[in-house]
Design an enzyme around this catalytic site. Structure first.
Site, PDB file in Angstrom:
ATOM      1  N   LYS A   3      -2.950   8.213   9.711  1.00 18.20           N
ATOM      2  CA  LYS A   3      -4.407   8.143   9.574  1.00 18.20           C
ATOM      3  C   LYS A   3      -4.828   8.236   8.115  1.00 18.20           C
ATOM      4  O   LYS A   3      -5.872   7.691   7.722  1.00 18.20           O
ATOM      5  CB  LYS A   3      -5.087   9.240  10.396  1.00 18.20           C
ATOM      6  CG  LYS A   3      -5.218   8.904  11.877  1.00 18.20           C
ATOM      7  CD  LYS A   3      -3.905   8.518  12.508  1.00 18.20           C
ATOM      8  CE  LYS A   3      -3.930   8.175  13.946  1.00 18.20           C
ATOM      9  NZ  LYS A   3      -2.604   7.805  14.467  1.00 18.20           N
ATOM     10  N   GLY A  47       5.433  -5.100  18.591  1.00 11.65           N
ATOM     11  CA  GLY A  47       4.816  -4.145  19.502  1.00 11.65           C
ATOM     12  C   GLY A  47       3.343  -4.002  19.211  1.00 11.65           C
ATOM     13  O   GLY A  47       2.944  -3.718  18.072  1.00 11.65           O
ATOM     14  N   HIS A 107     -30.934   9.765  17.484  1.00  7.59           N
ATOM     15  CA  HIS A 107     -31.183   8.445  16.907  1.00  7.59           C
ATOM     16  C   HIS A 107     -31.490   8.580  15.430  1.00  7.59           C
ATOM     17  O   HIS A 107     -32.248   9.477  15.031  1.00  7.59           O
ATOM     18  CB  HIS A 107     -32.385   7.800  17.616  1.00  7.59           C
ATOM     19  CG  HIS A 107     -32.781   6.473  17.041  1.00  7.59           C
ATOM     20  ND1 HIS A 107     -32.082   5.317  17.309  1.00  7.59           N
ATOM     21  CD2 HIS A 107     -33.793   6.124  16.212  1.00  7.59           C
ATOM     22  CE1 HIS A 107     -32.657   4.307  16.675  1.00  7.59           C
ATOM     23  NE2 HIS A 107     -33.712   4.773  16.000  1.00  7.59           N
TER      24      HIS A 107
END
Length: 474
Positions: free
Chosen positions: A57, A189, A453
């Site tokens: 990552k 893969g 929001h």
């Protein structure tokens, strides 16, 4: 970390392996007052910390930043000169992240909880004895234990007849320490590991050929969406091809792969500097004493019940080696459940369908529960709500409007069967779906939950509204 003479040789619990599940189990056991020890052959933290989740990552974050810088002008940020990628700092940053996490883990063991870790090869001698062959070549010794937890993990599965050499033929273990970025890479893969490395290397500037079905474990619409995204990114994807050792030549100059494209029947020859094999993993069950005590195995794994018990009383198996779900967060929770059961706390059993799966390619994928096809196969009459990323204001603001959220429910019971997200922050957002399934929430309850929001999280509420027949913003 601990030699034979610095700790008691009798323990309530001994863990064979200090990977993600093992170190969490050890810490929880110590919190519960157990005298616990860990036997670890390599490094505390296991695959996830040193060769898997964390370094991978970190590499993907470098790729993301590179993408952002290249797109800076459309955000009003002018960067002069050519924008280039330097692999060495990305590698060093990944190693730094791993080292920082490792030091934190050592602090927890050595300072905070004072849990002994015996560095060496562990092997079960009998139901209450673990033998240790120290890494430093000193005299082997035994640890006595009332309970034993096996946490020996897994390793990358090779293509039969094509051994890893760490240079021309590599796996994910090799990729995280690769010193030079190859110009041409074949990734064999298309599961999570394959698409993550393909996504990173492709954005770094390497020429990538991804061979295999794209995330076949995901919902079919998610797989199709990611394949389209990779095609738009101009990545070479050959879905469905299954080359064998006879189709692969490894030379001093690189790797040549011959294959037939299943879609058009055309023969292809692909030349590359490196072949990265990502066709799955296998449990580390060899030479750890399972036969001596009669622990049952199935294929490469050790089957367990919902409390992580093997067929042998007092012996447990957690993490990748039990084959239930080869994910670090699952291993962590298995370790907690296992230890709390040993302590008599009657923990809540893990339902693997409530454990989310995350893939950190571009765009990201997060999923939990059943796919549409799985649900139908199990006899559910399903209803589905979908909401695209494109109308979502935050996704547009961030410049990542690609993807969607798909919610699957049972038409008769309204049970939430699955949630599948592909798009920005999918790996963060999927936790809401996991919690919803754990609490047995319905799409109606998800719809009336107020999502702030502007956030990408609104797509989950919108998908719930869509499933109920009244999507708001499409």
């Amino acid at each position: 970390m601990t030699d034979a003479g610095t700790a008691s040789q009798e323990f309530d619990l001994v863990l064979l392996g200090g990977g993600t599940g093992g170190y969490v189990a050890a810490i929880r056991a110590k919190q519960l007052g157990m005298n616990v020890a860990v036997v670890e052959e390599l490094k505390l933290g296991g695959t996830c910390l040193h060769r898997g989740c964390i370094p991978t990552k970190a590499f993907l974050k470098s790729a993301e930043v590179f993408d952002q810088v290249k797109a800076a002008k459309e955000f009003g940020v002018n960067i002069g000169g050519d924008i280039t990628f330097d692999y060495a700092p990305a590698l060093n940053r990944s190693l730094w992240v791993v080292d920082k996490q490792y030091k934190g883990l050592l602090y927890l063991f050595e300072k905070k909880h004072k849990i002994p870790v015996f560095m060496g090869r562990g092997k079960i001698i009998d139901r209450t004895t673990v033998g240790v062959t120290p890494n430093d070549g000193s005299t082997p010794f035994n640890l006595k234990a009332k309970q034993i937890i096996i946490n020996t993990g897994s390793r990358p599965r090779p293509i039969k007849g094509v051994p890893y050499d760490g240079e021309k033929v590599i796996n994910s273990d090799h990729a995280v320490v690769l010193e030079k970025l190859p110009e041409r890479i074949i990734v064999r893969g298309g599961g999570a590991t394959g698409v993550e490395w393909a996504s990173a290397y492709h954005r770094y500037g390497s020429k990538i050929s991804l061979i295999g079905n794209v995330v076949p474990q995901e919902d079919h619409e998610v797989s199709e969406q990611l394949a389209r995204a990779f095609n738009r990114q101009k990545m070479d994807v050959v879905a469905g091809a299954r080359p064998t050792a006879e189709d692969i030549d490894v030379t001093k100059n690189g790797v040549t792969m011959r294959l037939t494209n299943p879609k058009n029947g055309k023969e292809r020859v692909i030349d590359a500097d490196v072949l990265l094999v990502a066709i799955g993993r296998q449990g580390n069950i060899e030479d750890i004493g399972l036969e001596a005590v009669g622990v049952k195995t199935e294929g490469d794994y050790i089957p367990v019940d919902d409390m992580m018990r093997t067929n042998v009383p007092g012996i447990y198996a957690i993490g990748d080696v039990n084959g239930q779900q080869l994910l670090a967060h699952t291993a962590m929770h298995q370790g907690i459940v296992c230890v709390e059961n040993i302590a008599g706390l009657k923990p809540f059993p893990i339902d693997i369908l409530n454990s989310p799966s995350c893939t950190y390619c571009e765009p990201e994928i997060g999923s939990v529960g059943l796919t549409e096809k799985e649900a139908i196969k199990l006899g559910h009459k399903v209803k589905i709500g979908k909401f695209p990323m494109n109308p979502n204001a935050k996704a547009l603001i961030e410049g990542h409007p690609d993807g969607f959220t798909k919610m699957i429910a049972d038409e008769e019971t309204n049970d939430l069967l699955g949630l599948h997200i592909i798009g920005p922050h999918a790996t963060e957002l999927i936790a809401e779906g996991a919690l919803a399934r754990l609490l047995e929430s319905t799409p109606y309850e998800i719809a009336i939950n107020i999502h702030p929001h502007p956030t990408v999280s609104e797509v989950i509420g919108e998908a719930a509204h869509a499933l109920l027949g009244h999507a708001i913003h499409i």
